[in-house]
Scaffold this active site. Structure first.
Site, PDB file in Angstrom:
ATOM      1  N   GLY A  95       0.830  -1.209   0.000  1.00 54.48           N
ATOM      2  CA  GLY A  95       0.000   0.000   0.000  1.00 54.48           C
ATOM      3  C   GLY A  95       0.857   1.249   0.000  1.00 54.48           C
ATOM      4  N   GLU A 145      16.817  -5.131  -2.632  1.00 54.49           N
ATOM      5  CA  GLU A 145      17.010  -6.318  -3.464  1.00 54.49           C
ATOM      6  C   GLU A 145      17.270  -5.878  -4.889  1.00 54.49           C
ATOM      7  OE1 GLU A 145      16.620  -9.050  -5.911  1.00 54.49           O
ATOM      8  OE2 GLU A 145      14.497  -9.143  -5.367  1.00 54.49           O
ATOM      9  N   ASN A 155      10.848   5.813 -14.682  1.00 54.16           N
ATOM     10  CA  ASN A 155      12.218   5.978 -15.183  1.00 54.16           C
ATOM     11  C   ASN A 155      12.655   7.439 -15.154  1.00 54.16           C
ATOM     12  OD1 ASN A 155      12.138   3.256 -15.489  1.00 54.16           O
ATOM     13  ND2 ASN A 155      12.759   3.227 -17.639  1.00 54.16           N
TER      14      ASN A 155
END
Lengths: 382, 370
Positions: free
Chosen positions: A127, A244, A368
């Site tokens: 969320g 990650e 981006n």
């Protein structure tokens, strides 16, 4: 410099490959190869298979059920999964919430929630985004007001991926309007069955129900579901974004997708010859092939330079931008390869739908353009 | 797997970089580049004394390097300082001698900096195709193997040809095969005509009219390909060195140049342009790493990696050059600013040993056959 894997790493690759040959259901692999959507039970089945081998949350520390793998091993694992057309791990629990709890959660939270991520008791969703807070995430308005032992949550989240499957959601909520907008944000874990939560589907341009909007009306959340300190949630959210990085460039998936593209183009004829021999199409494929080969090395350079810690934000941003551009270009070429056959809604193997769906890659996780802001800030130091 | 240079190579890079920073400033470079010779024999000797030429050759050839990453550290530094001395021709011709096992005396002189060599594969019609040869070899005497030959034809746009004592030349042997030959320059029948190059230094054409030549190999194409691969690795790393300077200069300018009352680096249009350049350069560095690593490997993988690299640096070099000039505005157009010379070098590297299109189409045909 040494671009080769050690014999031990090659042995590890063989081990992963053998595991996949024995355990990856061919029905799942075929769905992934042909760009079909997975059902909730498909995902759950695959998570259970990986978890049984201890390979679901590979980045977690060993004491919490992770693997303790080197960067090279994680890379090889991802590479083999892609090569075998294995489904990816649904990131929200294992790759997003897990690391945040491990770093910032209380002992009780770790003991309770981490095993439930691994054994599939909980399906988490994220969320973060709101109708008025997309790239400018910190301007989020969903409020959480302390009332005794609870927070009372009001507001709306949106673009909640696979929220229709989830029983839990981790949320960024506003707990203070004082000071900088980043300083009044907290990180809350919310049970989706709490009264006052409504999930509505958003149908995307590919016709699929992948994302949702979630409405919160006077939702009572126990204070023990606050992660870390009140008003420090922005720090945790940023950590989650940098944690990650192995997968962010998506190079392994792009390699597999390029191979599929070649197969598709081989089967299409132009002037009586396979499209792969058409000079213009061959040039388009070769360009993205070379870009991808370069990206494989750029990706490894960034991962290895960052060692065990998180990659520098700006390097992760470069991987995200170029990696998603490459992935999108491959799906674009697959659509072009189909020629007129790209038009029927149910195109062969979901190619046009996937092309449309993958427009998301350059928008989510920080668009981006936002990534370019991150890089330019670091390059210009101003 | 690791992406750091060995300690020895890093030391070489650091030493050479410091030497160039102190001794080969942009003013010195312009003076050398614009001199009638277009290079400096004294600097060449100085760099040989530092061991820079020796780094380009393996121990069997009298050097102490010669691998892809040895070329990488040397040529990256050459790019950073826009060095005009005859490194590329000496590398390629020297490796031809080494691989053919000929003239170790000449190679020793080269490594000592006492001479420089040129490599002449290009012809007016060949347009980067190594096998397109009209220069013809004729046996001058009966015994072919170790005997003397004569060459007739024309070799074009050879970097620093006038600086070289000898050139390694490709030529047709009979109807269907090709040979590599060593030609001593300044002898009858080997006429050098030199000219200034767009990116500094000098180049030249070689007109051969029954010029006396020594045969290095009568099966030239595999060797030509291998040597060209080494040349491409070298040029790719030189391009990376050049592009890093273009990026750094442009960033400095974006931070300091003010318009509308603020540094122009505050403008998003320019921020996103420089980010795109930075990403292109990182991809080019990766391509150069891939090519250096593949240089000693099997032919198919090596050739695909060098064509991928040359395509990439050709593309990235053009983007970096054009964007740097654009972001500098008018001043980027001036001869006075070092930037414009880096931009020219980045562009001209694209014209050496195969441009972007040549290598893209080569990459495609290699993928089909390989």
């Amino acid at each position: 410099m040494d671009l080769t894997f050690t014999p031990a790493e090659e042995a590890f690759r063989a081990e992963v490959r053998a595991f996949l040959e024995q355990n990856l259901p061919s029905m799942l692999a075929e769905k992934i190869r042909t760009a079909q959507r997975l059902s909730k039970s498909d995902h759950e089945q695959w998570h259970a298979i990986l978890n049984q081998r201890g390979w679901l949350a590979v980045h977690w520390p060993v004491e919490h059920g992770g693997t303790g793998w080197s960067i090279e091993q994680s890379y090889i694992f991802e590479d083999e999964l892609s090569r075998a057309h294995a489904p990816g791990v649904v990131a929200f629990g294992p790759s997003m919430l897990g690391p945040v709890l491990i770093k910032y959660g209380s002992e009780a939270q770790k003991r309770y929630w981490l095993p439930r991520i691994l054994d599939g008791s909980d399906w988490w969703c994220q969320g973060y985004s709101e109708p008025g807070a997309g790239s400018d995430l910190a301007s989020l308005k969903t409020s959480a007001v302390r009332d005794g032992d609870h927070y009372i949550v009001n507001g709306q989240k949106t673009w909640t991926t696979l929220g229709q499957h989830a029983n839990m959601i981790f949320c960024l909520v506003r707990t203070s309007s004082e000071g900088r907008k980043q300083e009044g944000i907290s990180f809350l874990l919310i049970d989706m069955k709490t009264p006052g939560i409504e999930v509505r589907p958003i149908i995307l341009l590919d016709g699929e129900h992948e994302v949702n909007e979630i409405f919160f009306t006077n939702v009572k959340v126990p204070v023990e579901n606050l992660v870390g300190t009140e008003n420090k949630g922005w720090t945790y959210a940023k950590y989650l974004l940098t944690y990650e990085r192995t997968g962010i460039a998506g190079v392994s998936r792009s390699i597999a997708a390029l191979k599929e593209l070649r197969r598709i183009a081989q089967a299409q004829l132009r002037n009586g010859k396979p499209l792969t021999e058409d000079p213009l199409f061959a040039a388009r494929m070769a360009r993205v092939d070379i870009d991808l080969r370069n990206m494989v090395t750029t990706n490894l350079r960034v991962l290895l330079a960052s060692g065990d810690g998180a990659a520098p934000l700006e390097m992760g941003a470069m991987l995200k931008i170029r990696g998603t551009e490459i992935r999108q270009e491959i799906t674009r070429l697959a659509r072009i390869a189909l020629g007129p056959q790209a038009q029927p809604f149910c195109t062969p193997e979901g190619i046009t739908a996937q092309y449309l769906n993958y427009r998301k890659l350059s928008i989510f996780g920080g668009s981006n353009e936002v990534q370019r802001e991150i890089i330019s800030k670091s390059l210009l130091e101003m | 797997m690791n992406f750091t240079h060995s300690e020895d190579r890093q030391m070489l890079a650091d030493t050479f970089g410091r030497h160039l920073d102190q001794q080969y400033t942009i003013d010195v470079r312009h003076r050398i580049s614009g001199s009638p010779e277009g290079w400096s024999r004294e600097r060449w000797l100085g760099m040989a004394d530092l061991g820079i030429i020796g780094a380009l050759f393996d121990e069997r050839s009298g050097g102490y390097g010669g691998s892809g990453f040895d070329l990488a550290v040397v040529f990256e530094q050459l790019g950073r300082s826009l060095v005009v001395e005859p490194f590329l021709g000496s590398l390629m011709a020297g490796q031809a001698l080494a691989k053919a096992g000929c003239r170790s005396d000449l190679l020793a002189q080269l490594i000592a900096g006492e001479t420089a060599l040129a490599f002449a594969s290009e012809e007016p019609q060949s347009r980067y195709d190594l096998a397109s040869l009209t220069t013809q070899a004729q046996p001058a005497q009966a015994q072919h193997d170790h005997g003397t030959w004569t060459l007739s034809g024309r070799k074009s746009v050879i970097p620093q040809l006038e600086a070289a004592s000898h050139a390694v030349v490709s030529a047709r042997l009979g109807k269907d095969s090709a040979g590599l030959f060593l030609v001593e320059l300044g002898k009858p029948g080997a006429v050098v005509s030199g000219y200034k190059m767009v990116d500094g230094g000098r180049g030249g054409d070689l007109t051969l009219d029954r010029a006396s030549a020594t045969l290095l190999t009568d099966n030239a194409l595999p060797l030509l390909e291998e040597i060209t691969a080494a040349g491409i690795v070298a040029l790719s790393w030189e391009a990376v060195g050049v592009m890093d300077v273009l990026k750094k200069s442009t960033l400095d300018y974006l931070r300091t140049r003010k318009q509308f009352g603020i540094p122009i680096g505050k403008f998003q249009a320019l921020q996103h342009r420089i980010v795109n350049v930075a990403i292109e350069i990182e991809q080019a560095r990766s391509a150069a790493i891939n090519a250096a690593a593949a240089l000693a490997g099997p032919r198919a993988a090596r050739e695909r990696a060098v064509s991928a690299a040359k395509y990439t640096v050709g593309r990235a070099g053009t983007i970096a050059a054009e964007e740097s000039i654009q972001m500098h505005g008018g001043i980027g157009m001036s001869w006075e600013l070092p930037l414009s010379h880096y931009a020219k070098r980045a562009l001209m590297i694209g014209h050496q040993l195969g441009d972007e299109d040549h290598h893209l189409s080569r990459f495609i045909s290699l993928a089909v056959t390989g």
